[in-house]
Design a protein around this motif. Structure first.
Motif, short mmCIF file in Angstrom:
data_model
loop_
_atom_site.label_atom_id
_atom_site.label_comp_id
_atom_site.label_asym_id
_atom_site.label_seq_id
_atom_site.Cartn_x
_atom_site.Cartn_y
_atom_site.Cartn_z
N ASP A 154 0.83 -1.21 0.00
CA ASP A 154 0.00 0.00 0.00
C ASP A 154 0.86 1.26 0.00
OD1 ASP A 154 0.88 -0.26 2.55
OD2 ASP A 154 -1.10 -0.44 3.47
N SER A 200 -9.73 -3.46 0.00
CA SER A 200 -11.13 -3.57 0.42
C SER A 200 -11.31 -3.78 1.91
CB SER A 200 -11.77 -4.72 -0.36
OG SER A 200 -10.97 -5.89 -0.23
N ASP A 224 -3.65 5.75 -5.60
CA ASP A 224 -3.25 7.16 -5.55
C ASP A 224 -2.20 7.35 -6.66
OD1 ASP A 224 -1.80 9.49 -5.06
OD2 ASP A 224 -2.12 9.38 -2.89
N GLU A 281 -10.49 -1.57 4.02
CA GLU A 281 -10.61 -0.27 4.65
C GLU A 281 -12.04 -0.07 5.15
OE1 GLU A 281 -9.07 2.65 2.00
OE2 GLU A 281 -7.01 2.05 2.42
N ILE A 319 -8.43 -4.69 -4.72
CA ILE A 319 -7.82 -3.36 -4.76
C ILE A 319 -8.94 -2.40 -5.12
CG2 ILE A 319 -6.16 -1.86 -5.93
CD1 ILE A 319 -4.52 -4.44 -6.50
N THR A 320 -9.12 -1.39 -4.31
CA THR A 320 -10.26 -0.49 -4.53
C THR A 320 -9.85 0.84 -5.15
OG1 THR A 320 -10.02 0.31 -2.27
CG2 THR A 320 -11.62 -1.46 -2.66
N ASP A 321 -8.58 1.20 -4.97
CA ASP A 321 -8.20 2.52 -5.48
C ASP A 321 -6.67 2.60 -5.58
OD1 ASP A 321 -8.53 5.04 -6.45
OD2 ASP A 321 -9.17 5.96 -4.56
N ARG A 359 -5.06 1.05 -2.43
CA ARG A 359 -6.00 0.92 -1.32
C ARG A 359 -6.73 -0.40 -1.49
NH1 ARG A 359 -3.18 3.44 0.45
NH2 ARG A 359 -3.04 5.67 0.84
N TRP A 366 -15.84 -0.30 3.38
CA TRP A 366 -15.84 -0.91 2.06
C TRP A 366 -16.85 -2.05 1.98
CZ3 TRP A 366 -15.02 -5.68 -0.14
CH2 TRP A 366 -14.95 -5.67 -1.54
#
Ligand code: DHB
Length: 494
Positions: free
Chosen positions: A302, A309, A349, A311, A345-347, A307, A314
């Motif tokens: 990370d 799941s 940066d 977190e 994996i949700t996102d 990001r 979610w």
């Protein structure tokens, strides 16, 4: 005494020249001249082949070190076997015809029963002596012309050579990936015809069946703007002490949106790919790449911007979460239904990720490709590629011309055009290869992600079969994941 010897030498030269003129050189292939050879694969398997080497593919040979090809016919190959043509061009430099390698796609192709062809080609550094003069023989678009002549040779002698010239697959990495893309995109295009005639290439078609392109360094005249648009905000760019370089980076970056919008590309779901959603699309491709690797057991940290799941807040999405980007035959989607919380994996940066890419391998300078200080030590390989037979360097972008105040010469403009596959996809005078396998590593910073993405999209929008990925954790490299490549190829040709 000296004078007499000189006279004899001169007379011999003249008579030699006269004979050469009388007998027009011809392309030749003699099926009886094969030599047995063997390649030992990493697991110890011995592959037997018949080699036909030093086959000149033009009659007007300018540079005898490079303008020939080698053919390797594995045991069991027939007239209908596919032909795997691997160019070892790198850095836009000359490349001598070689032998198959156990560790790359040529060894694997032999093992799979493909006829392997390794052509030589002139390049930006190749020279011959003419009298006292050193002549550069391989500036753009000469490497491509040699490779097209090689394709023509294979088709001209299709009946005599094992393998099917209608199943030629080209493969290359980096500048070689660009060459493979050009071979795939420019088939039979009349723009190259007069040069090929001059060279004495065979008078037959030069389109190919499939093009395999690893990290193609292409679309050179737009590569600088793409690079600064992607990397201009990274820490290393922002930390540039040189104010001029920082300013140039910003100016180049500002040019990218206009260019990318002018392409009027569409994503595989049919929606427009524009400057406004481009970064989000790169992000989507990178998330897919990382998710695929994670499903196969890779550790995705990370710390580089991902990001997951697990977190707070979610929820598993109903559709599985991961949107397919290029759902072609070869792109297997992960078995998303089976995943547990924490495995998605949700996102990503993007700012963190781009900093990571530019930290693992330092970014290129500004501009990355067309140095407008071409006279100095800052000239790039690409400046040499567009230089002339005297060994000069040349600018090739509108941007550099605006900085130097010197227009790009018409012949250089034409060479730039001839060296960009983007110009020939959708041109109805080109026979564009039907099948494309394009890879650019997820941490390859030799050119911007948009270069291979635009290539893949333009091809897909033109109705071609495109298998495209940004493979996880791959630097600038080629001929990897050969199981995946040959599963894809075998489905097409066997
Ligand atoms: C290659 C790499 C580059 O970064 C480049 O600008 C041109 C060619 C190569 O590896 O072939």
């Amino acid at each position: 005494k000296k004078r007499i010897i000189m006279f004899v030498v001169a007379a011999t030269c003249i008579s030699g020249a006269v004979t050469a003129k009388k007998v027009a050189p011809k392309l030749t292939f003699d099926a009886g001249k094969g030599l047995s050879g063997e390649l030992t694969m990493p697991q110890g398997q011995q592959l037997k082949y018949t080699a036909y080497t030093k086959l000149y593919f033009v009659t007007q040979v300018e540079d005898s070190t490079y303008q020939y090809l080698n053919i390797f016919v594995p045991e069991g190959a027939t007239q209908s076997s596919p032909i795997f043509m691997r160019t070892y061009v790198g850095g836009y430099m000359a490349s001598e015809a070689g032998y198959p390698q156990a560790g790359d796609a040529t060894g694997r192709a032999l093992q799979e029963g493909y006829v392997v062809v390794i052509p030589g080609s002139r390049g930006r550094n190749s020279t011959v002596k003419r009298g006292k003069k050193t002549v550069y023989t391989g500036r753009a678009p000469k490497a491509l012309l040699d490779l097209k002549a090689a394709v023509r040779y294979l088709r001209y002698f299709d009946k005599e050579i094992s393998g099917d010239a209608e199943k030629i697959i080209t493969d290359g990495t980096s500048a070689g990936g660009a060459m493979s893309a050009l071979l795939g995109a420019t088939g039979n295009n009349p723009a190259y015809e007069k040069y090929l005639v001059e060279m004495g290439a065979a008078p037959v078609r030069d389109d190919v069946f499939a093009s395999v392109c690893f990290c193609p360094i292409t679309d050179l005249e737009h590569a600088d703007m793409a690079y600064e648009w992607l990397y201009g905000n990274t820490s290393s760019r922002q930390a540039l002490a040189n104010i001029t370089a920082k300013q140039i980076s910003a100016e180049l970056s500002a040019l990218f949106p206009v260019y990318v919008n002018s392409l009027t590309l569409h994503k595989p779901d049919g929606t427009p790919l524009t400057a406004d959603n481009y970064l989000a699309y790169i992000k989507q491709l990178l998330i897919e790449s990382a998710q695929f690797a994670k499903d196969a057991g890779a550790d995705i940290p990370d710390s580089i911007g991902f990001r997951f799941s697990n977190e707070a807040g979610w929820m598993p999405p109903l559709n599985g979460g991961v949107m397919p980007s290029l759902p072609t035959k070869g792109n297997k989607m992960p078995a998303i239904q089976k995943k547990q919380v924490g495995e998605y994996i949700t996102d990503l940066d993007m700012s963190k990720y781009l900093n990571y890419v530019s930290d693992v391998t330092a970014l290129k300078g500004v501009p990355a490709f067309d140095s407008y200080m071409v006279g100095g030590a800052a000239a790039s390989g690409e400046n040499g590629e567009f230089g002339d037979a005297s060994g000069s360097n040349a600018n090739f972008t509108v941007f550099a011309a605006s900085k130097t105040g010197k227009a790009i010469a018409e012949n250089v403009k034409e060479n730039v055009r001839l060296l960009n596959p983007m110009n020939f996809i959708g041109d109805d005078r080109s026979t564009v290869a039907q099948h494309w396998y394009i890879r650019h590593g997820a941490r390859d910073r030799d050119t911007a992600f948009s270069v291979p993405i635009n290539l893949a999209m333009k091809l897909q929008n033109a109705g071609k079969d495109v298998n495209f990925k940004l493979p996880w954790n791959r630097p600038h490299s080629g001929d990897y994941a050969l199981n995946e490549l040959f599963e894809w190829l075998n489905r097409l040709v066997k």
